[in-house]
Design an enzyme around this catalytic site. Structure first.
Site, PDB file in Angstrom:
ATOM      1  N   THR A   1       0.855  -1.193   0.000  1.00 31.93           N
ATOM      2  CA  THR A   1       0.000   0.000   0.000  1.00 31.93           C
ATOM      3  C   THR A   1       0.889   1.240   0.000  1.00 31.93           C
ATOM      4  OG1 THR A   1      -1.816  -1.062   1.173  1.00 31.93           O
ATOM      5  CG2 THR A   1      -1.583   1.302   1.534  1.00 31.93           C
TER       6      THR A   1
ATOM      7  N   ARG B   1     -14.864  -6.208  -0.476  1.00 32.63           N
ATOM      8  CA  ARG B   1     -14.242  -5.803   0.792  1.00 32.63           C
ATOM      9  C   ARG B   1     -13.619  -4.403   0.647  1.00 32.63           C
ATOM     10  NH1 ARG B   1      -8.863  -4.127   2.531  1.00 32.63           N
ATOM     11  NH2 ARG B   1      -8.560  -4.818   4.654  1.00 32.63           N
ATOM     12  N   VAL B   2     -13.871  -3.556   1.612  1.00 30.40           N
ATOM     13  CA  VAL B   2     -13.250  -2.231   1.646  1.00 30.40           C
ATOM     14  C   VAL B   2     -12.425  -2.134   2.923  1.00 30.40           C
ATOM     15  CG1 VAL B   2     -13.665   0.256   1.763  1.00 30.40           C
ATOM     16  CG2 VAL B   2     -15.099  -1.180   0.295  1.00 30.40           C
ATOM     17  N   GLY B   3     -11.208  -1.629   2.810  1.00 30.82           N
ATOM     18  CA  GLY B   3     -10.314  -1.538   3.964  1.00 30.82           C
ATOM     19  C   GLY B   3     -10.314  -0.164   4.602  1.00 30.82           C
ATOM     20  N   ASP B   4      -9.241   0.127   5.313  1.00 29.10           N
ATOM     21  CA  ASP B   4      -9.127   1.377   6.068  1.00 29.10           C
ATOM     22  C   ASP B   4      -8.675   2.568   5.224  1.00 29.10           C
ATOM     23  OD1 ASP B   4      -6.634  -0.133   5.857  1.00 29.10           O
ATOM     24  OD2 ASP B   4      -5.744   1.526   6.953  1.00 29.10           O
TER      25      ASP B   4
ATOM     26  N   THR C   1      -0.971   1.657   7.209  1.00 30.41           N
ATOM     27  CA  THR C   1      -0.859   0.514   6.303  1.00 30.41           C
ATOM     28  C   THR C   1      -0.794  -0.767   7.132  1.00 30.41           C
ATOM     29  OG1 THR C   1       0.630  -0.630   4.769  1.00 30.41           O
ATOM     30  CG2 THR C   1       1.636   1.046   6.152  1.00 30.41           C
ATOM     31  N   GLY C   2      -1.197  -1.870   6.513  1.00 28.69           N
ATOM     32  CA  GLY C   2      -1.319  -3.129   7.230  1.00 28.69           C
ATOM     33  C   GLY C   2      -2.776  -3.558   7.204  1.00 28.69           C
TER      34      GLY C   2
ATOM     35  N   GLY D   1      -6.284  -3.622   7.366  1.00 37.34           N
ATOM     36  CA  GLY D   1      -7.172  -2.491   7.595  1.00 37.34           C
ATOM     37  C   GLY D   1      -8.255  -2.757   8.612  1.00 37.34           C
TER      38      GLY D   1
HETATM   39  N1  ASP Z   1      -4.411  -1.184   4.798  1.00 40.93           N
HETATM   40  C1  ASP Z   1      -4.663  -1.846   3.545  1.00 40.93           C
HETATM   41  C2  ASP Z   1      -6.031  -2.470   3.579  1.00 40.93           C
HETATM   42  O1  ASP Z   1      -6.378  -3.083   4.582  1.00 40.93           O
HETATM   43  C3  ASP Z   1      -3.667  -2.894   3.184  1.00 40.93           C
HETATM   44  C4  ASP Z   1      -2.210  -2.613   3.487  1.00 40.93           C
HETATM   45  O2  ASP Z   1      -1.847  -1.509   3.857  1.00 40.93           O
HETATM   46  O3  ASP Z   1      -1.379  -3.533   3.311  1.00 40.93           O
HETATM   47  O4  ASP Z   1      -6.745  -2.384   2.616  1.00 40.93           O
END
Ligand code: ASP
Length: 307
Positions: free
Chosen positions: A176, A204-207, A226-227, A229
Protein backbone atom coordinates in the site's frame (compact mmCIF):
# COMPACT_ATOMS: atom_id res chain seq x y z
CA UNK A 1 6.38 27.63 8.04
CA UNK A 2 8.51 24.46 7.73
CA UNK A 3 7.58 22.19 4.84
CA UNK A 4 7.82 18.41 5.13
CA UNK A 5 6.63 15.23 3.45
CA UNK A 6 6.88 11.54 4.28
CA UNK A 7 5.66 8.58 2.22
CA UNK A 8 5.39 4.83 2.83
CA UNK A 9 5.23 1.82 0.55
CA UNK A 10 3.32 -0.58 2.80
CA UNK A 11 3.89 -2.47 6.04
CA UNK A 12 4.77 -6.14 5.76
CA UNK A 13 7.61 -8.36 4.61
CA UNK A 14 9.09 -7.32 1.31
CA UNK A 15 10.21 -10.12 -0.95
CA UNK A 16 13.95 -10.66 -0.90
CA UNK A 17 15.43 -8.83 -3.84
CA UNK A 18 12.74 -6.16 -4.03
CA UNK A 19 13.88 -4.02 -1.09
CA UNK A 20 16.21 -1.78 -3.05
CA UNK A 21 13.58 -1.10 -5.72
CA UNK A 22 11.02 -0.24 -3.05
CA UNK A 23 13.30 2.20 -1.25
CA UNK A 24 14.44 3.81 -4.50
CA UNK A 25 10.86 4.06 -5.77
CA UNK A 26 9.87 5.86 -2.59
CA UNK A 27 12.81 8.18 -2.79
CA UNK A 28 11.92 9.20 -6.34
CA UNK A 29 8.29 9.76 -5.36
CA UNK A 30 9.23 11.93 -2.37
CA UNK A 31 11.66 13.93 -4.51
CA UNK A 32 8.68 14.77 -6.70
CA UNK A 33 6.56 15.85 -3.73
CA UNK A 34 9.46 17.86 -2.32
CA UNK A 35 9.77 19.68 -5.63
CA UNK A 36 6.09 20.65 -5.45
CA UNK A 37 6.42 21.96 -1.88
CA UNK A 38 9.66 23.80 -2.53
CA UNK A 39 8.08 25.55 -5.51
CA UNK A 40 5.39 26.85 -3.15
CA UNK A 41 2.80 24.21 -4.05
CA UNK A 42 0.15 22.91 -1.70
CA UNK A 43 0.38 19.89 0.57
CA UNK A 44 -2.51 18.39 -1.42
CA UNK A 45 -0.65 18.75 -4.72
CA UNK A 46 2.50 17.34 -3.12
CA UNK A 47 0.90 14.20 -1.64
CA UNK A 48 -1.05 13.53 -4.84
CA UNK A 49 2.08 13.92 -7.00
CA UNK A 50 3.93 11.53 -4.67
CA UNK A 51 1.19 8.91 -4.61
CA UNK A 52 0.70 9.03 -8.41
CA UNK A 53 4.35 8.03 -8.87
CA UNK A 54 3.92 5.16 -6.43
CA UNK A 55 0.65 4.04 -8.06
CA UNK A 56 2.44 3.96 -11.42
CA UNK A 57 5.28 1.86 -10.00
CA UNK A 58 4.17 -1.78 -10.35
CA UNK A 59 6.08 -3.04 -7.34
CA UNK A 60 3.65 -1.28 -5.00
CA UNK A 61 0.16 -2.50 -4.18
CA UNK A 62 -1.69 0.51 -5.55
CA UNK A 63 -2.84 1.53 -9.02
CA UNK A 64 -0.87 -0.52 -11.57
CA UNK A 65 0.42 -3.60 -9.74
CA UNK A 66 -2.34 -3.72 -7.14
CA UNK A 67 -3.05 -7.15 -5.65
CA UNK A 68 -5.99 -9.19 -6.90
CA UNK A 69 -9.03 -10.12 -4.86
CA UNK A 70 -10.24 -13.67 -4.33
CA UNK A 71 -11.92 -13.76 -7.72
CA UNK A 72 -8.84 -12.49 -9.54
CA UNK A 73 -9.44 -8.83 -10.27
CA UNK A 74 -8.43 -5.54 -8.64
CA UNK A 75 -10.62 -3.41 -6.41
CA UNK A 76 -8.81 -0.20 -5.57
CA UNK A 77 -9.35 2.01 -2.51
CA UNK A 78 -7.94 5.54 -2.13
CA UNK A 79 -8.54 8.75 -0.26
CA UNK A 80 -7.25 12.27 0.19
CA UNK A 81 -7.84 14.71 3.02
CA UNK A 82 -6.86 18.33 3.60
CA UNK A 83 -6.75 19.94 7.05
CA UNK A 84 -8.29 23.26 6.07
CA UNK A 85 -12.05 22.75 5.90
CA UNK A 86 -11.64 19.01 6.69
CA UNK A 87 -12.05 18.30 2.97
CA UNK A 88 -12.18 14.60 2.06
CA UNK A 89 -12.47 12.60 -1.15
CA UNK A 90 -12.44 8.83 -1.38
CA UNK A 91 -13.09 5.93 -3.72
CA UNK A 92 -13.61 2.31 -2.81
CA UNK A 93 -13.63 -0.91 -4.83
CA UNK A 94 -12.79 0.95 -8.03
CA UNK A 95 -11.76 -1.50 -10.74
CA UNK A 96 -10.22 -0.01 -13.84
CA UNK A 97 -8.38 3.24 -13.51
CA UNK A 98 -4.72 4.17 -13.54
CA UNK A 99 -4.59 6.60 -10.60
CA UNK A 100 -7.31 6.08 -8.00
CA UNK A 101 -5.88 8.91 -5.87
CA UNK A 102 -6.75 11.43 -8.59
CA UNK A 103 -10.30 10.10 -8.78
CA UNK A 104 -10.56 10.46 -4.98
CA UNK A 105 -9.39 14.04 -5.32
CA UNK A 106 -12.08 14.69 -7.94
CA UNK A 107 -14.72 13.32 -5.57
CA UNK A 108 -13.52 15.92 -3.06
CA UNK A 109 -13.36 18.77 -5.54
CA UNK A 110 -16.24 18.09 -7.90
CA UNK A 111 -19.00 16.49 -5.82
CA UNK A 112 -20.91 17.10 -2.59
CA UNK A 113 -19.90 13.63 -1.41
CA UNK A 114 -17.01 12.15 0.52
CA UNK A 115 -16.84 8.68 -1.00
CA UNK A 116 -17.95 6.86 -4.13
CA UNK A 117 -17.78 3.07 -4.37
CA UNK A 118 -17.81 0.33 -6.97
CA UNK A 119 -19.73 0.85 -10.18
CA UNK A 120 -20.63 4.43 -9.22
CA UNK A 121 -17.00 5.31 -8.65
CA UNK A 122 -16.10 3.77 -11.99
CA UNK A 123 -18.76 5.76 -13.83
CA UNK A 124 -17.68 8.94 -12.07
CA UNK A 125 -14.07 8.33 -13.11
CA UNK A 126 -15.09 8.03 -16.76
CA UNK A 127 -17.24 11.17 -16.60
CA UNK A 128 -14.23 12.99 -15.14
CA UNK A 129 -12.16 11.85 -18.13
CA UNK A 130 -10.08 9.04 -16.59
CA UNK A 131 -9.67 6.42 -19.35
CA UNK A 132 -10.09 2.68 -18.95
CA UNK A 133 -6.94 1.09 -17.50
CA UNK A 134 -6.31 -2.49 -16.45
CA UNK A 135 -4.15 -2.36 -13.29
CA UNK A 136 -3.28 -6.08 -13.35
CA UNK A 137 0.37 -6.87 -14.06
CA UNK A 138 1.61 -10.33 -15.16
CA UNK A 139 3.53 -10.63 -11.86
CA UNK A 140 0.42 -10.02 -9.76
CA UNK A 141 -1.59 -12.43 -11.89
CA UNK A 142 1.06 -15.12 -11.37
CA UNK A 143 1.05 -14.44 -7.60
CA UNK A 144 -2.69 -14.78 -7.50
CA UNK A 145 -2.64 -18.08 -9.37
CA UNK A 146 -0.03 -19.41 -6.98
CA UNK A 147 -1.96 -18.24 -3.92
CA UNK A 148 -5.26 -19.60 -5.12
CA UNK A 149 -3.66 -22.97 -5.65
CA UNK A 150 -2.08 -22.95 -2.19
CA UNK A 151 -5.19 -21.66 -0.47
CA UNK A 152 -7.21 -24.48 -1.98
CA UNK A 153 -4.60 -26.97 -0.80
CA UNK A 154 -4.15 -25.54 2.69
CA UNK A 155 -7.63 -24.38 3.59
CA UNK A 156 -9.88 -26.48 1.43
CA UNK A 157 -11.94 -25.14 -1.41
CA UNK A 158 -14.52 -23.17 0.55
CA UNK A 159 -12.68 -21.32 3.29
CA UNK A 160 -13.19 -17.58 3.21
CA UNK A 161 -10.91 -16.77 6.16
CA UNK A 162 -7.57 -15.83 4.73
CA UNK A 163 -5.72 -14.25 7.65
CA UNK A 164 -4.08 -17.40 8.93
CA UNK A 165 -2.88 -18.30 5.46
CA UNK A 166 -1.48 -14.83 4.89
CA UNK A 167 0.26 -14.92 8.28
CA UNK A 168 2.02 -18.10 7.21
CA UNK A 169 2.97 -16.45 3.91
CA UNK A 170 3.97 -12.95 4.98
CA UNK A 171 6.06 -12.47 1.87
CA UNK A 172 2.77 -11.75 0.15
CA UNK A 173 1.83 -8.80 2.36
CA UNK A 174 2.47 -5.08 1.93
CA UNK A 175 2.74 -2.51 -0.78
CA UNK A 176 0.00 0.00 0.00
CA UNK A 177 1.20 3.56 -0.52
CA UNK A 178 0.59 6.78 1.36
CA UNK A 179 2.01 10.28 1.68
CA UNK A 180 1.46 13.06 4.20
CA UNK A 181 2.75 16.63 4.04
CA UNK A 182 2.64 20.12 5.48
CA UNK A 183 3.03 23.10 3.17
CA UNK A 184 4.37 26.65 3.55
CA UNK A 185 0.95 27.86 4.69
CA UNK A 186 0.81 25.28 7.47
CA UNK A 187 -1.88 23.24 5.72
CA UNK A 188 -1.62 19.47 6.11
CA UNK A 189 -2.75 16.81 3.65
CA UNK A 190 -2.82 13.02 3.53
CA UNK A 191 -3.24 10.62 0.60
CA UNK A 192 -3.42 6.82 0.72
CA UNK A 193 -3.96 4.32 -2.10
CA UNK A 194 -4.14 0.52 -2.11
CA UNK A 195 -5.31 -2.63 -3.78
CA UNK A 196 -6.24 -3.77 -0.26
CA UNK A 197 -5.31 -7.07 1.29
CA UNK A 198 -4.45 -9.84 -1.06
CA UNK A 199 -7.19 -12.43 -1.70
CA UNK A 200 -9.81 -10.23 -0.07
CA UNK A 201 -13.42 -11.08 -0.74
CA UNK A 202 -15.06 -9.22 -3.60
CA UNK A 203 -16.54 -5.99 -2.24
CA UNK A 204 -14.24 -5.80 0.79
CA UNK A 205 -13.25 -2.23 1.65
CA UNK A 206 -10.31 -1.54 3.96
CA UNK A 207 -9.13 1.38 6.07
CA UNK A 208 -7.36 3.36 3.35
CA UNK A 209 -10.44 5.22 2.06
CA UNK A 210 -11.92 5.68 5.55
CA UNK A 211 -11.13 9.11 6.97
CA UNK A 212 -9.87 8.82 10.53
CA UNK A 213 -8.87 5.19 10.07
CA UNK A 214 -6.22 4.76 7.35
CA UNK A 215 -6.00 8.37 6.25
CA UNK A 216 -6.48 11.65 8.08
CA UNK A 217 -5.44 15.29 8.10
CA UNK A 218 -6.26 17.84 10.80
CA UNK A 219 -4.67 21.10 11.93
CA UNK A 220 -2.41 19.00 14.17
CA UNK A 221 -1.20 16.11 12.04
CA UNK A 222 -1.61 14.23 8.77
CA UNK A 223 -1.32 10.43 8.96
CA UNK A 224 -1.50 7.40 6.68
CA UNK A 225 -1.72 3.81 7.94
CA UNK A 226 -0.86 0.51 6.30
CA UNK A 227 -1.32 -3.13 7.23
CA UNK A 228 -4.47 -5.12 7.88
CA UNK A 229 -7.17 -2.49 7.59
CA UNK A 230 -9.68 -4.32 9.75
CA UNK A 231 -7.52 -3.47 12.80
CA UNK A 232 -6.83 0.10 11.73
CA UNK A 233 -10.56 0.70 11.34
CA UNK A 234 -11.33 -0.66 14.81
CA UNK A 235 -8.75 1.68 16.35
CA UNK A 236 -9.58 4.71 14.16
CA UNK A 237 -5.81 4.96 14.21
CA UNK A 238 -5.14 8.15 12.26
CA UNK A 239 -7.79 10.13 14.11
CA UNK A 240 -6.48 8.84 17.47
CA UNK A 241 -3.05 10.25 16.64
CA UNK A 242 -4.57 13.63 15.86
CA UNK A 243 -6.44 13.69 19.17
CA UNK A 244 -3.33 12.76 21.14
CA UNK A 245 -1.34 15.56 19.49
CA UNK A 246 -4.19 17.99 20.05
CA UNK A 247 -3.95 17.14 23.75
CA UNK A 248 -0.24 17.85 23.85
CA UNK A 249 1.56 14.62 22.88
CA UNK A 250 4.52 14.89 20.51
CA UNK A 251 3.63 13.24 17.21
CA UNK A 252 6.17 10.41 17.61
CA UNK A 253 4.72 9.48 20.99
CA UNK A 254 1.16 9.66 19.65
CA UNK A 255 2.04 7.25 16.83
CA UNK A 256 3.86 4.91 19.25
CA UNK A 257 0.90 4.79 21.62
CA UNK A 258 -1.57 4.01 18.85
CA UNK A 259 0.69 1.23 17.56
CA UNK A 260 1.15 -0.12 21.11
CA UNK A 261 -2.61 -0.36 21.41
CA UNK A 262 -2.88 -2.13 18.06
CA UNK A 263 -0.23 -4.62 19.11
CA UNK A 264 -1.78 -5.22 22.52
CA UNK A 265 -5.38 -5.51 21.35
CA UNK A 266 -4.97 -7.32 18.03
CA UNK A 267 -1.33 -8.25 17.46
CA UNK A 268 -1.87 -6.09 14.41
CA UNK A 269 0.53 -5.99 11.47
CA UNK A 270 0.32 -2.24 11.03
CA UNK A 271 2.60 0.70 10.21
CA UNK A 272 1.93 4.43 10.28
CA UNK A 273 3.52 7.58 8.88
CA UNK A 274 2.63 11.01 10.20
CA UNK A 275 3.76 14.61 10.08
CA UNK A 276 2.83 17.40 12.48
CA UNK A 277 2.25 21.08 11.74
CA UNK A 278 5.84 21.84 12.76
CA UNK A 279 7.10 19.57 9.96
CA UNK A 280 8.20 16.58 12.07
CA UNK A 281 8.02 13.41 9.96
CA UNK A 282 7.47 10.09 11.79
CA UNK A 283 7.48 6.46 10.57
CA UNK A 284 6.85 3.50 12.88
CA UNK A 285 5.69 -0.05 12.22
CA UNK A 286 4.93 -3.33 13.95
CA UNK A 287 5.86 -5.33 10.87
CA UNK A 288 9.40 -6.25 9.85
CA UNK A 289 9.44 -3.76 6.95
CA UNK A 290 7.84 -0.53 5.93
CA UNK A 291 9.82 1.21 3.20
CA UNK A 292 9.54 4.97 3.54
CA UNK A 293 11.18 8.20 2.45
CA UNK A 294 10.93 11.70 3.83
CA UNK A 295 12.34 15.17 4.01
CA UNK A 296 11.72 18.22 6.14
CA UNK A 297 12.77 21.85 5.81
CA UNK A 298 16.01 22.26 3.90
CA UNK A 299 17.08 18.63 4.32
CA UNK A 300 17.60 16.23 1.43
CA UNK A 301 15.33 13.18 1.00
CA UNK A 302 16.24 10.20 3.18
CA UNK A 303 14.85 6.72 2.58
CA UNK A 304 14.94 3.35 4.33
CA UNK A 305 13.30 -0.03 4.56
CA UNK A 306 12.78 -0.04 8.33
CA UNK A 307 12.28 2.74 10.85
N1 ASP B 1 -4.41 -1.18 4.80
C1 ASP B 1 -4.66 -1.85 3.55
C2 ASP B 1 -6.03 -2.47 3.58
O1 ASP B 1 -6.38 -3.08 4.58
C3 ASP B 1 -3.67 -2.89 3.18
C4 ASP B 1 -2.21 -2.61 3.49
O2 ASP B 1 -1.85 -1.51 3.86
O3 ASP B 1 -1.38 -3.53 3.31
O4 ASP B 1 -6.74 -2.38 2.62
Amino acid sequence: MPIALIAHGGAGNWRPGSEQDAVEGLKAAVEKGRGVLRAGGSALDAVCATVVILEDNPIFNAGTGAVLNFDGFCELDASVMVSRGACIGAVAALQRVRNPILVARKVMEETDHVMLAGEGAQRFARVMGFPDHDPITPARRADWQDKRKRVDEVLGKHSLKMRRFLKDHPEYAGGTVGAVAVDKDGILAAATSTGGVTMKLVGRVGDSPIAGAGNYASNHIAASATGTGEFVMRALAARAISEAVQHGAPVARAVAEVLDGLRRDYEADVGIIAVDSAGTPVAQHLTRDMPHAYFSGEHEVASRMRA
